[in-house]
Design an enzyme around this catalytic site. Sequence first.
Site, PDB file in Angstrom:
ATOM      1  N   ARG A 186       0.842  -1.212   0.000  1.00  0.00           N
ATOM      2  CA  ARG A 186       0.000   0.000   0.000  1.00  0.00           C
ATOM      3  C   ARG A 186       0.871   1.253   0.000  1.00  0.00           C
ATOM      4  NH1 ARG A 186      -3.361  -0.202   4.993  1.00  0.00           N
ATOM      5  NH2 ARG A 186      -1.513  -1.281   5.710  1.00  0.00           N
TER       6      ARG A 186
ATOM      7  N   ASN B   5      -6.185  -2.852   2.563  1.00  0.00           N
ATOM      8  CA  ASN B   5      -6.212  -4.309   2.607  1.00  0.00           C
ATOM      9  C   ASN B   5      -7.658  -4.766   2.687  1.00  0.00           C
ATOM     10  OD1 ASN B   5      -3.405  -4.521   2.651  1.00  0.00           O
ATOM     11  ND2 ASN B   5      -3.290  -4.573   4.869  1.00  0.00           N
TER      12      ASN B   5
END
Length: 91
Positions: free
Chosen positions: A20, A38
């Site tokens: 990320r 996520n």
Amino acid sequence: MTDVRLTAWVRGKVQGVGFRWWTRARALELGLVGWARNTGDGRVEVVAEGSEKAADELLAALRSGRTPGRVDGVVERWSEARGNLSGFIER
């Protein structure tokens, strides 16, 4: 030129590996706004808005094989930008 919204679901070993953060860095370099988070099933969901060219470049980066972890596949959906995002955050 109209902005677009790219929603991409990235599967593979993409959680707990800095994916990320890496995605955020690429998106900011390309001038995109949005977020990466996520999901409960082990994927990372990416939402990015901006020019179609920049979103295409981000999608190519996600598929490049040069990401943290390991990407086994990316499914994308394109739509019109909603214009309600600012910055790029890790959720």
